[in-house]
Design a protein around this motif. Structure first.
Motif, PDB file in Angstrom:
ATOM      1  N   ALA A 117      47.891 -49.049 -66.130  1.00 45.72           N
ATOM      2  CA  ALA A 117      48.841 -49.568 -67.377  1.00 45.72           C
ATOM      3  C   ALA A 117      48.662 -48.471 -68.753  1.00 45.72           C
ATOM      4  O   ALA A 117      49.214 -48.006 -69.287  1.00 45.72           O
ATOM      5  CB  ALA A 117      48.878 -50.814 -67.703  1.00 45.72           C
ATOM      6  N   ARG A 118      47.107 -48.033 -68.679  1.00 46.80           N
ATOM      7  CA  ARG A 118      46.577 -47.370 -70.013  1.00 46.80           C
ATOM      8  C   ARG A 118      46.773 -46.089 -69.664  1.00 46.80           C
ATOM      9  O   ARG A 118      47.388 -45.471 -70.639  1.00 46.80           O
ATOM     10  CB  ARG A 118      45.081 -47.680 -70.011  1.00 46.80           C
ATOM     11  N   ASP A 119      46.956 -45.357 -68.549  1.00 46.30           N
ATOM     12  CA  ASP A 119      47.280 -44.191 -68.177  1.00 46.30           C
ATOM     13  C   ASP A 119      48.877 -43.974 -68.469  1.00 46.30           C
ATOM     14  O   ASP A 119      49.170 -43.024 -69.040  1.00 46.30           O
ATOM     15  CB  ASP A 119      46.981 -43.898 -66.791  1.00 46.30           C
ATOM     16  N   LEU A 120      49.552 -44.791 -67.852  1.00 46.91           N
ATOM     17  CA  LEU A 120      51.105 -44.863 -68.192  1.00 46.91           C
ATOM     18  C   LEU A 120      51.561 -44.962 -69.669  1.00 46.91           C
ATOM     19  O   LEU A 120      52.373 -44.406 -70.042  1.00 46.91           O
ATOM     20  CB  LEU A 120      51.622 -46.084 -67.414  1.00 46.91           C
ATOM     21  N   ALA A 121      50.747 -45.821 -70.334  1.00 38.87           N
ATOM     22  CA  ALA A 121      51.150 -45.823 -71.884  1.00 38.87           C
ATOM     23  C   ALA A 121      50.826 -44.498 -72.592  1.00 38.87           C
ATOM     24  O   ALA A 121      51.354 -44.371 -73.587  1.00 38.87           O
ATOM     25  CB  ALA A 121      50.216 -46.943 -72.441  1.00 38.87           C
ATOM     26  N   ARG A 122      49.970 -43.773 -72.088  1.00 35.82           N
ATOM     27  CA  ARG A 122      49.885 -42.312 -72.724  1.00 35.82           C
ATOM     28  C   ARG A 122      50.683 -41.219 -72.333  1.00 35.82           C
ATOM     29  O   ARG A 122      50.601 -40.125 -72.888  1.00 35.82           O
ATOM     30  CB  ARG A 122      48.372 -42.022 -72.480  1.00 35.82           C
ATOM     31  N   VAL A 123      51.669 -41.683 -71.341  1.00 30.55           N
ATOM     32  CA  VAL A 123      52.503 -40.805 -70.930  1.00 30.55           C
ATOM     33  C   VAL A 123      53.775 -40.485 -72.211  1.00 30.55           C
ATOM     34  O   VAL A 123      54.312 -41.477 -72.605  1.00 30.55           O
ATOM     35  CB  VAL A 123      53.179 -41.001 -69.657  1.00 30.55           C
TER      36      VAL A 123
END
Length: 777
Positions: A88-94
């Motif tokens: 989820a953290r990686d997706l939030a940075r997209v």
């Protein structure tokens, strides 16, 4: 010849009614099966809970394997694959992503439970109260407003309720704890959208979100593909057989008419064109009407499957023109070929022999038909041998139906020889009616053969469909009854720890059912707690010992060991239900695989990789009432554990019941055609002194003769088929045939045959003989 065929149809409506009914039913059956198959291939489920998120990121629900050819094969997992919460953290940075919402989903007290942070996925909003914060606080959906949740305080009620699930929300932390998947989540909602390139995670949009939300819908689609294909193939073969038989009987009844055409100069090709034109006209009308009826039949099948729990209500039935088009084309081709083949011999006789042919039907059987019958016999023998070596239900089920059909086709092709052998026996019913019936049967062996075939088909198919299920169920039941040593069984949700504290309890075994994939093939698994296993169940170990069963070891059934070529000490690489790879060492081989599964694994290995870790609890010793109070669930006697549930059996009965119904229609159709076509013969008998009652008794005697022969042939076909099936699947060549059920089948076939003769026989005998003869002249 087409215009001539139209005139023939107008003047011979009754004669063509039988062919029309057979073709209409065939088109309806093919259409319904095609709808099931297309739904399995292209059906989709609209999302409910995930409807508010444009993209759902979740685990890949397939296990994949690359073959030597470079192609990748994929099989559906039996459990949900979870993904790391850190994603989820990686997706939030997209770039472009505005919001990310994680969720966990798990069963709880009859609800589908989630953490409140995932309410935005639908979205859910509060109609009253507040969001849960403490561990003992919950929010329920609008459907359950006012319902008490044991051990929890309801602090809020949502304004929404989902049609396909009952929803309850916990505080985020409590939901993660109850789910028992540290660091993992079920899915992640992403706004407005994102391409995900993380191993094991896939981005789902549109109806794909529904497939993630309802994994059982994907399982149902896979089952519909196999069921629709098997049912469609079987129904197509049965339909062709029935249609060919109907047209063959029609050609027998029109022998005089076609002979007269040949006598006045009609060429063989003109007769074939006439018959082919009639078949095309009838099949076109029957195909169109039958395909329309087939659509209604498809919806009825869907409703039955939903009621049986084999298909989720939100899996939409695909309705397109393709099944109807296939049904119409199939009907046209089947009718045209059946008519041309049936008329082949009659159309080729020389004009000077034509009327002689009508006076006395040709003896013997055409060489081509004899060769085809012998080939069908050889095919039946070959399929029976192949079937006896198949030990998986997926492989044996279609071969079982095909084997019974091929044997029946052999009977149909060699029917005249069988009929002649029957009429040569020195047996007859008593009285005038018996004498007349014997003479009539000997003079009309072709008619007798035409009646025997659909009755044989109905008996063989009915017995095979019914007793395949009873054979498997009885074998599994026997193994389970012999292998369960526990005194009590506690249902899902029972506390094994509490059961162990009950005075007098000697052993407690937790049992969890799931499946694994080995080289993409599915194997049924029971996961157990090894301690005290020898006191609660006996697997029938034939090699090795269960003492070494643990998280890295496994016991395997003898059948599965043969399929995998596995021996004691071998290591087996497998994929658990949620896609997690594992490797276990074989420490025991056991005989009772039908009752206890292909593999027995440690519950410690499996419990963290299933959607619902609750299972049954087997208990040796202790008092039933004390166990009920301690566990909070009803305790049954040990005998209550020995119940084999077969959810596929009811579905098979419903689906294959259509084949049986079609066979029944064919029986009625054939007998009605055969009886009504004998009006002139019956009138002549009455002119020479036979009473109406004697003629009716003669018809009954003939029908009983055909029924007895057909029941014997159908029973023999089904027993041979079932013996081969049982030998492969259970290791014993003795199928289980409940006597009561078999007698009911015999009674039903006999009653149907007699009714199908009596009703048209009454119509045929009701006019005065002079009126009938005058009308026919």
């Amino acid at each position: 010849m087409i215009s001539f065929a139209l005139r023939m149809l107008r003047h011979r409506k009754a004669g063509f009614a039988g062919a029309f009914v057979a073709l209409l039913c065939a088109a309806a059956l093919v259409t319904a099966c095609g709808m099931l198959l297309e739904t399995g291939l292209r059906g989709g489920v609209a999302p409910e809970r995930y409807a508010g998120a444009p993209v759902i990121v979740a685990g890949d629900q397939y296990v994949r394997q690359s073959k030597e050819s470079g192609k990748e094969k994929a099989k559906l997992l039996s459990e949900r694959r979870w993904i790391p919460a850190s994603l989820a953290r990686d997706l939030a940075r997209v770039p472009g992503v505005t919001k990310v919402v994680t969720e966990v989903s798990f069963p709880y007290a009859g609800f589908t439970a989630h953490g409140w942070e995932s309410a935005a996925l639908t979205p859910f909003t509060l109609a009253e109260g507040r969001a849960p914060k403490a561990a003992d606080e919950v929010v329920v959906d609008a459907r359950h407003a006012g319902r008490a949740i044991p051990g929890h305080r309801v602090v809020g009620v949502t304004a929404q309720a989902l049609p396909g699930q009952d929803t309850i929300f916990f505080a985020t932390g409590e939901a993660r704890r109850l789910a028992g998947r540290d660091g993992l989540v079920t899915a992640i909602g992403v706004w407005p959208g994102v391409e995900v390139a993380v191993k094991g995670a896939v981005a789902y949009t549109g109806d794909e979100r529904g497939a993630v939300e309802f994994p059982e819908a994907e399982n149902s689609r896979v089952k519909l593909i196999s069921l629709g294909g098997a049912l469609g193939g079987t129904s197509l073969l049965v339909a062709i057989m029935v249609v060919v038989g109907t047209f063959a009987l029609s050609m027998q009844q029109r022998r005089r008419e076609i002979a007269l055409l040949r006598a006045v100069g009609a060429l063989p090709r003109q007769v074939r064109r006439l018959v082919g034109g009639e078949a095309l006209l009838i099949s076109a009308a029957a195909g169109v009407l039958g395909s329309g009826a087939g659509i209604l039949l498809g919806f009825w099948l869907r409703s039955r499957f939903v009621d049986l729990g084999a298909m989720p209500a939100n899996l939409r039935l695909v309705v397109s023109p393709f099944p109807s088009i296939v049904a119409v084309l199939t009907t046209l081709v089947a009718a045209w070929v059946a008519a041309r083949v049936s008329a082949r011999r009659t159309a080729r006789i020389r004009p000077v022999e034509a009327l002689g042919e009508t006076a006395l039907p040709a003896a013997g059987i055409p060489p081509l038909r004899l060769v085809a019958g012998l080939l069908a016999l050889a095919g039946g023998v070959t399929l029976t041998i192949v079937l006896s070596g198949l030990n998986t239900e997926a492989a044996s089920s279609p071969v079982t139906m095909l084997t019974a059909l091929v044997w029946t086709i052999a009977v149909a092709l060699l029917g005249p020889l069988l009929a002649r052998a029957v009429t040569a026996l020195p047996l007859r019913a008593p009285g005038v009616a018996g004498y007349l019936a014997r003479k009539s049967l000997r003079a009309g062996t072709g008619r007798l053969a035409s009646v025997i075939v659909p009755l044989t088909l109905m008996t063989a198919m009915t017995c095979t469909i019914l007793f395949v299920q009873t054979t498997m169920g009885h074998a599994a039941q026997s193994e389970l009854s012999a292998g369960v040593k526990a005194d009590h069984v506690l249902g899902p949700g029972a506390s094994a720890a509490a059961a162990r504290q009950v005075p007098g309890v000697r052993a407690v075994t937790e049992v969890l059912r799931t499946s694994v994939r080995i080289d993409l093939e599915k194997y049924a698994v029971q996961a157990v707690t090894p301690a005290g296993l020898d006191r609660t169940m006996d697997l029938g170990v034939v090699a090795g010992s269960l003492d070494g069963l643990g998280e890295t070891s496994a016991a395997i059934s003898r059948t599965a060991a043969e399929r995998l070529d596995a021996r004691l000490g071998d290591r087996i690489a497998l994929v658990l239900g949620d896609g997690t790879p594992a490797e276990v060492r074989v420490v025991a081989i056991y005989a009772r695989g039908l009752g206890f599964g292909d593999l027995t694994l440690s519950r410690e290995l499996v419990a963290g990789h299933v959607d619902d870790p609750r299972g049954t609890v087997l208990v040796s010793g202790g008092d039933r009432e004390a166990l009920r109070r301690a566990s909070g669930v009803t305790a049954l006697d040990g005998a209550g554990t020995a119940q084999v549930e077969s959810p596929n059996a009811a579905v098979t009965y419903v689906a294959m019941g259509l084949i049986i119904a079609f066979c029944a229609i064919a029986v009625v159709n054939t007998l009605a055609m055969s009886t009504l076509a004998r009006s002139r013969e019956l009138a002549l008998l009455r002119v020479v002194g036979t009473t109406r009652r004697q003629a009716a008794r003669m018809l009954r005697a003939e029908t009983l003769t055909a029924t007895v022969v057909a029941l014997a042939l159908g029973t023999a076909i089904s027993l041979v088929t079932l013996a081969a099936f049982s030998a492969g699947m259970t290791g014993s060549a003795l199928p289980y045939v409940p006597p009561g059920t078999y007698l009911a089948v015999i009674a039903a076939v006999a009653a149907l045959a007699l009714a199908a003769t009596a009703v048209p026989g009454r119509f045929a005998l009701s006019p005065r003989p002079a009126d009938t003869l005058g009308a026919r002249e």
